[in-house]
Design an enzyme around this catalytic site. Structure first.
Site, short mmCIF file in Angstrom:
data_model
loop_
_atom_site.label_atom_id
_atom_site.label_comp_id
_atom_site.label_asym_id
_atom_site.label_seq_id
_atom_site.Cartn_x
_atom_site.Cartn_y
_atom_site.Cartn_z
N GLU A 166 114.84 30.56 124.07
CA GLU A 166 114.46 31.44 123.41
C GLU A 166 112.83 31.17 122.44
O GLU A 166 112.90 31.89 121.71
CB GLU A 166 115.81 31.06 122.22
CG GLU A 166 115.78 29.43 121.57
CD GLU A 166 115.93 28.58 122.20
OE1 GLU A 166 115.98 28.63 123.60
OE2 GLU A 166 115.68 27.19 121.93
N CYS A 176 118.96 22.90 126.15
CA CYS A 176 118.97 22.02 125.50
C CYS A 176 119.87 20.91 125.83
O CYS A 176 120.68 20.65 126.16
CB CYS A 176 117.70 21.38 124.53
SG CYS A 176 116.57 19.64 124.14
N HIS A 219 113.21 25.84 127.30
CA HIS A 219 114.05 27.27 126.00
C HIS A 219 113.38 28.36 126.32
O HIS A 219 112.20 28.84 125.66
CB HIS A 219 113.07 26.27 124.03
CG HIS A 219 113.89 24.71 124.27
ND1 HIS A 219 115.18 24.69 123.52
CD2 HIS A 219 113.84 23.37 124.12
CE1 HIS A 219 115.28 23.41 122.82
NE2 HIS A 219 114.63 22.98 124.06
#
Lengths: 227, 84
Positions: free
Chosen positions: A196, A86, A194
Site C-alpha cells: 500500500e 506487517c 507494504h
C-alpha cells in the site's frame, strides 16, 4: 468491490491502505473499528500495519483477541479475501489464520527501506496481475519480521505453493527469505512488506498496486455477471 | 487470593537474537564462562479464591493469550497470597 480496513488502537497504516483502495484503485473502502461484530457487508478485509496495542505481550497477540477477529475468521471461512500487512500479518499468525510466527529481526534493528521481492506464486487471488518469478520493489518497515516456522510447516508451505513472496536478500533472518504466505485455501495473505506504500510513482513506486488490482480482478470475475 | 507466577521461555529450537546480543556483551565484559543466554518473560497473576480449578484456568489463559506455543514454552507456580 467494498473493502473493510480494520482499525485497532495503534494501527498506523490504515490511512495508506484506505488511500490505496479508494484513490488509486477507485474501489469502495470503509474504516472498521476493532470492536465491530459484523463484517458481512464487505467483500474484502484488510488488516493494516502499525503497532496494535503497543505490541504489548507479543506483536499482534492482543489484537488477535479483539471482537472483530471472530468476524475476520468468519470472512476467511467464507472464502473472502483477507490481507494482513506487517502488523496485520503478525495478527493473522497469532489468530491462527496463518501458520508460523514473526520474530525479532536477527540484527535486532527496526528496518525501514525499499527491498526487492520475488513473486514466488503468481497464481493466487492476490498475485494474478504479476508474473511468476517477477522481481518487484516494495518498502518494508518492521522490527519483527523474521518469519519462523518448524520444518513440517515449512514443507507444507512449500508443497502447497503457499509461499507467495520472498525477499531477494536475507536481511531479517526469515526462514528461506519468506516475505509473504497464504493459507491452504489461498484466500488469506500475510506479508511483511507494504504494497500500500507503493501504489503511485509519485511516492516512489507502483509495484504494489498490482496486488490490489489482482484482488479486484478475481472478485469481478467471480461476482459480476457479464451481459 | 492466589498468586500465579508464570515463566515463559523461548523453545530450544528458536533462535534468540536478543539473548545472543546479551551474551556477546557479557563476553566483552570478560565473562567468557557464559555459554548461552536465553531471554524469557515473567508474569504474575492474582486470582480470586472463587476461581475453581486454577491450574486448568491458567493453562487455558496461557494457550489462548499469554504465550504463543509455536515458539514458547511455559511453566507456572501457584502460591497462596496473604491478603493485606
Amino acid at each position: 468491490m467494498k473493502f473493510a480496513v480494520i482499525v485497532f488502537p495503534g494501527s498506523n497504516c490504515d490511512l495508506d491502505m484506505y488511500h490505496a483502495v479508494k484513490d488509486e484503485l477507485g474501489e469502495e473502502a470503509e474504516y472498521v473499528w476493532h470492536d465491530s461484530t459484523d463484517l458481512s457487508g464487505y467483500d474484502g478485509i484488510l488488516l493494516p500495519g502499525g503497532f496494535s496495542y503497543g505490541d504489548y505481550l507479543r506483536c499482534g497477540a492482543i489484537a488477535q483477541s479483539s471482537p472483530v477477529m471472530d468476524e475476520v475468521k468468519k470472512a476467511a471461512e467464507a472464502g473472502k479475501p483477507v490481507l494482513g500487512i506487517c502488523n496485520g500479518f503478525q495478527i493473522l499468525t497469532e489468530a491462527g489464520l496463518l501458520p508460523g510466527v514473526l520474530l525479532r529481526n536477527k540484527n535486532l534493528k527496526f528496518m525501514c527501506r525499499t527491498v526487492g521481492l520475488k513473486v514466488e506464486n503468481a497464481n493466487t487471488l492476490f498475485t494474478n496481475e504479476y508474473m511468476a518469478g517477477q522481481e518487484i520493489r516494495i518498502p518494508i518497515a518492521h522490527g519483527e519480521g523474521n518469519y519462523y516456522c518448524d520444518d513440517a510447516t515449512y514443507e507444507q508451505l512449500k508443497n502447497n505453493n503457499q509461499i507467495v513472496f520472498s525477499y531477494a536478500d536475507d536481511f531479517n533472518g526469515s526462514r528461506n527469505n519468506i516475505a509473504g504466505i497464504v493459507n491452504e485455501r489461498g484466500n488469506v495473505l500475510g506479508m511483511m512488506p507494504h504494497p500500500e506504500r507503493a501504489v503511485s510513482d509519485l511516492i516512489g513506486g507502483s509495484d504494489g498496486l498490482s496486488l490490489f488490482k489482482s484482488i479486484v480482478k478475481q472478485w469481478r470475475e467471480a461476482n459480476v455477471s457479464h451481459a | 487470593m492466589r498468586k500465579v507466577k508464570i515463566y515463559v521461555t523461548l523453545r530450544e529450537s528458536v533462535l534468540d537474537p536478543q539473548g545472543s546480543a546479551v551474551m556477546g556483551s557479557l563476553h566483552k565484559m570478560g565473562y567468557g564462562e557464559v555459554e548461552d543466554v536465553r531471554i524469557g518473560k515473567y508474569l504474575e497473576l492474582m486470582i480470586t479464591d472463587d476461581a475453581g480449578d486454577v491450574d486448568a484456568l491458567v493453562n487455558e489463559m496461557c494457550q489462548k493469550l499469554l504465550t504463543n506455543t509455536v515458539i514458547e514454552d511455559y511453566r507456572f507456580e501457584i502460591e497462596e497470597a496473604v491478603s493485606q
